[in-house]
Enzyme design. Structure first.
Site, short mmCIF file in Angstrom:
data_model
loop_
_atom_site.label_atom_id
_atom_site.label_comp_id
_atom_site.label_asym_id
_atom_site.label_seq_id
_atom_site.Cartn_x
_atom_site.Cartn_y
_atom_site.Cartn_z
N THR A 137 -15.39 14.39 32.06
CA THR A 137 -16.33 15.05 32.46
C THR A 137 -17.43 15.18 33.40
OG1 THR A 137 -15.01 16.99 31.16
CG2 THR A 137 -16.99 17.85 32.32
N GLY A 162 -19.40 14.82 23.71
CA GLY A 162 -19.56 14.87 22.17
C GLY A 162 -19.86 13.85 22.13
N GLU A 215 -11.54 20.01 26.53
CA GLU A 215 -9.98 20.31 27.01
C GLU A 215 -8.91 21.31 27.62
OE1 GLU A 215 -9.50 17.64 25.14
OE2 GLU A 215 -11.16 17.34 24.43
#
Lengths: 654, 654
Positions: B124, B163, B407
């Site tokens: 992303t 993350g 997701e």
């Protein structure tokens, strides 16, 4: 229609509520500019809110020639993101005015209005909120000393939740059961000092503190208060409605219904400030961002489009924008009704209280759930960046969620509203009803004759549909309960078992009220035809979105046929298309400054990505390139990895 | 049926997923016990999560003889409230296995599995999430040096959100556009080192940091990463599916569809961990609290009742409890399907990918929105105390909200699912379909013959109803689009305009899948009749709640008459009544320890009020009786108040 034109028109229309004078004053005062709240601890936010609030009240107001009770306070509340003394100003002071005698008002009001004492309103206890008769704190009259002795007999009787109580307040307007000679006289309001006026330390017998972190309201010290044998003078019973003579004689004075007035007033006023305003902010952020954010293709042979071009996105955002307006119009009507009621009360007439109570309770519940859901929808519509605190949206959503619970938990409120409706429906069998429930005695033809989607955009058709659905929902719940009672179920059990139908009836009633009052309000507005057109479209969108979201009711009750449901969907899609070009202009007209919005996504310049990056760089986690506190745990293992990659260690896991 | 019995039965039934061995190990290790997260700053929570995670992995696992890839990891994740390396362990490592050659796996896997390198998966970007073709980071092949040069050509190309990337990771599996001699070859995965292995400082050309506060995931360092002329060796292109020869020749190897496998895998697995598990926690807290909390009267002549006796409360909580089970059963079926697919893939057969993709995308979207909404409903059902972080519920809700976005954003997922359904519906006109969409070619009689509410509790009837509704919803959307295209609208515009109908179709498809697979799963279970009865009741409750919440579809499409809708409501009310006595036993069977729940409301002993008070007293705001930082602003005004009340000052505002 040009954006600028809409902008000016909305400015004109909404100037009373959406004024920017105070905001400019705030924006131009460096002591008032916002620090980045998301990078502060709760304690820092609490102190900062206190500093800003007191600066605003004690420096800014006198400098600008505003008064603490003037209209500027409302605008200030809009301009200041985090402030304190909400309960002090919004509940403590008004309750002194409502429950106090003239002497008591003369003593306490000037001190409170000047923030020379800080007070709160302490009703909710650890063990009881909605069920007022369950409150356990007692005030026992001690004739010998002409004092009341306040006690929380057990832990559940501890006062819990009042805002400003944990660390700020030195007084509370305490609701407690009055006991004289062992006899209980019900809830009464007492003025109780809880902290020393010199040292600010809790007084003997007082255990007070902050209740800890919440989903939002970081800057507010919601508190707990446990009182053991705290004595207050007899004069501290607020005695407008009842008093205790030195010998212990208890006297009721005036209309006891006035006790309920303050709860109604708070609910009436919170819609504008805690639902309409934050939802308008959320919509501003999401609509502006959706016009900037480009993602994916609609036409595979063309370039990427702003996400606002997706109908799915319009369907998320624009009904919420419409809600801002319709909730605003309905709230205005409710405020007016409350104002009229207050004038009647002065003449001793409280006959409108049941209707006003039902309407304010139902409206607080329905609009808070609609508003909170709407804010969450627009937050989620901003995708990943809407999950970042940098969007400003998490702050808004979490705060709006509280409105579903405080000042009367929504389900309790909806059932209270429903109780009134069921009574009225019963009465409608004999009498013609007036006021907000008039439609319950309207026995005209139920069927809708709409044949095109255009027919279903007609305000009169939409109002009629909502009235019919509401009437059916109320009657349906009533009939179900009657049948149960006929078959031997006790009435209170039937009430409990049909609760979800009753809640649905309350929602339907409020929706018809919001749609009905909005249509009237807009039709009576004197404004340009182009502005009226947009407002009418927004109103129809609100109504149609509600119909489509609840079409089960409309079909089941025979208000719409299946084919008409299809038309209602088409009508909504058509409105989305019509409103799309004006969407940004409409939210711009809410006229929030960037400082108020505190959002990387919603700033006027649309520089979303630059702002997100700048904001992130300021996060405390980024103070150093290596975050030593966490790295200390990681380092030994990483050095092993280094040795393997540099050919000095063994790669063990094969 | 005794609570203890249910408890044991559920233990037996769910032992594979809901095991407590690891939890006891964690509970008995003082290094693993939770500190009070709500009283910590984000930085403290991040460090604490790092400490606990590494302790668990490096001390606890070897001590207990567990392995990092063994089943105990799953249980550990359940036992540890805040942990880090989710992306490292859940995405980075699996992607090495999926995209790497055997040599690359041999090099990187052991390092990563031992946490001797920390990696993340960077796809992303600031400007693009859902639309993969819009990603802008490029990897240009430099033949002379046999290296790739990585660049983010503009700010929107910055990697954003991964993350573990902000402060922990020293490697990323970077998705970037491969460019050779000016020609673009699409997205490929590259292993890129971003921090020095000795100092942990970012390498030259690397700008990396934390993206700032989010709605939740306080302990996770979601990061940004801006790369400027970062060079990596040619071997760092993960080359299972394609490779670049030294001379720049690009070679495709094997089935490119395998690229999609990892996204599907993540979605399949997240349902159990990020939806079922937290919803089960939220239900445990809310049901236990509702059995303890007493508020108000049902029978005016009796005493106060636990709020769980209110049907309105049961109607909020019990359908969510049912969702835990049905989502669990459906997720198990999906995991099985994915497992079967993986075996087929090894044989080179990827023909099941479209169905699996549609199902996993749709299910992730529908169950995450149901789960997040359900958690919020039960949070709100806990009233004011549910708003306190002490309830543990805000943490759960805010975290679950993320599943709606990460997701694969839910709306995008639902539309992808719908695209498959529309294709299948078209195919069903010619062929008999099999698998999860078989019902689209089922042309048996549509009408439901249920005449009593009991008929509507029959599993077979509920399954049929859901199939019919799903078929109608898919066909309805398809027909609408066809008509538009016939009337001259380009197909892509018709798709856009009908998006909300398509989303509805995807939801309907998933609901029928969840109900259908749950009914089958329960019927095939070998367990006691009493346990099967409760599971059947829960399943019927789930199905009926869904019907009643969406009854518009069921009536409009002719699946149910208005009278049958009434029966469906009665059937749901009846199930609430039947399940009420077992409610606490059912949630007890989820077997969460108090340490896992971290909730004052949901602890096993039910000492709600004592725990809330103890928890609040520990808040940082209560470290001192007087909060000096805020009091400094207040003091001068309060001293004025004191002087007035003690007769020395003037009461100015009269």
């Amino acid at each position: 229609m040009k954006k600028v034109l809409i902008y000016l028109l909305f400015q004109f229309l909404l100037s009373v509520e959406f004024i920017s004078v105070s905001e400019n004053v705030v924006a131009n005062d460096t002591s008032m500019q916002h620090r980045n709240l998301n990078h502060m601890t709760r304690e820092e936010r609490f102190s900062e809110a206190m500093r800003r609030t007191l600066y605003a009240l004690k420096v800014l107001l006198p400098r600008e020639g505003w008064t603490p009770v003037g209209p500027e306070m409302k605008y200030l509340a809009r301009a200041i993101k985090e402030f304190t003394f909400i309960i002090h100003a919004g509940v403590f002071i008004p309750c002194i005015m409502s429950y106090g005698t003239n002497e008591q008002i003369a003593k306490w009001f000037p001190l409170a209005a000047d923030f020379r004492i800080i007070g709160t309103y302490a009703q909710t206890e650890l063990g009881h909120g909605s069920f007022l008769r369950g409150l356990e704190t007692i005030a026992t009259y001690d004739r010998a000393n002409q004092e009341f002795i306040i006690n929380c007999p057990k832990i559940t009787a501890m006062k819990w939740w009042p805002g400003d109580m944990g660390k700020s307040a030195n007084h509370v307007l305490l609701m407690a059961e009055l006991v004289i000679d062992g006899k209980k006289y019900g809830m009464h309001g007492f003025m109780v000092q809880i902290r020393d006026l010199t040292t600010h330390e809790p007084l003997p017998g007082v255990t007070v503190g902050d209740i800890g972190a919440k989903l939002s309201f970081e800057s507010v010290d919601n508190g707990f208060l446990y009182l053991q044998n705290v004595r207050i003078p007899r004069e501290n019973l607020l005695s407008k409605l009842s008093e205790v003579h030195p010998d212990g004689t208890y006297i009721k004075k005036g209309n006891q219904r006035l006790m309920y007035g303050s709860m109604v007033r708070v609910r009436v006023n919170l819609i504008a400030h805690e639902i309409v305003m934050p939802l308008a902010k959320a919509c501003t952020i999401a609509v502006r961002y959706s016009a900037v954010r480009r993602q994916g293709l609609i036409n595979p042979s063309k370039e990427e489009v702003p996400v606002l071009d997706y109908v799915a996105q319009q369907h998320k955002l624009l009904p919420q924008v419409a809600t801002v307006f319709m909730a605003h119009f309905a709230a205005k009507q409710l405020v007016k009704m409350h104002h009229d009621y207050s004038l009647e009360v002065e003449k001793g007439n409280t006959s409108q209280l049941p209707e006003l109570h039902a309407l304010s309770a139902g409206m607080k519940a329905c609009l808070s759930e609609q508003g909170a859901a709407g804010a969450e929808i627009v937050r989620r519509a901003c995708g990943g960046h809407g999950y970042s605190c940098g969007s400003g949206l998490p702050f808004i959503v979490n705060r709006m969620l509280a409105t579903c619970t405080y000042e009367g938990e929504n389900t309790v409120m909806q059932l209270q509203c429903a109780r009134y409706l069921i009574k009225c429906a019963d009465q409608a069998k004999k009498d013609k009803l007036t006021g907000s429930v008039w439609y319950l005695s309207d026995f005209s033809n139920m069927s809708c004759t709409a044949q095109t989607f255009g027919d279903l955009q007609e305000p009169s058709v939409l109002v009629k549909l909502h009235e019919r659905r509401a009437k059916c929902a109320v009657q349906h719940a009533g009939k179900k309960m009657q049948n149960m009672v006929k078959n031997g179920t006790p009435a209170h059990d039937a009430w409990n078992m049909m609760a979800t139908l009753l809640i649905n009836a309350a929602r339907a009633h409020i929706m018809q009220y919001v749609v009905g009052t909005s249509v009237t309000y807009i039709s009576e507005l004197s404004c340009s035809a182009s502005l009226k057109k947009i407002l009418t479209q927004l109103c129809a969108l609100y109504a149609l979105h509600n119909i489509n979201s609840n079409c089960g009711d409309f079909v089941k009750f025979g208000c719409l046929t299946s084919a008409q449901c299809d038309l209602a969907q088409e009508a909504e899609f058509n409105l989305l298309k019509q409103l799309r070009p004006d969407a940004v202009g409409i939210v711009d007209s809410f006229d929030f400054t960037d400082d108020i919005l505190q959002s990387c996504l919603g700033a006027y310049d649309g520089n979303v990505y630059e702002r997100l990056f700048e904001w992130a760089k300021q996060a405390p986690m980024n103070k150093t390139e290596v975050h030593q506190d966490s790295y200390q745990y990681l380092q030994p293992y990483l050095h092993e990895g280094r040795d393997v990659l540099e050919g000095r260690g063994r790669n063990s896991k094969l």
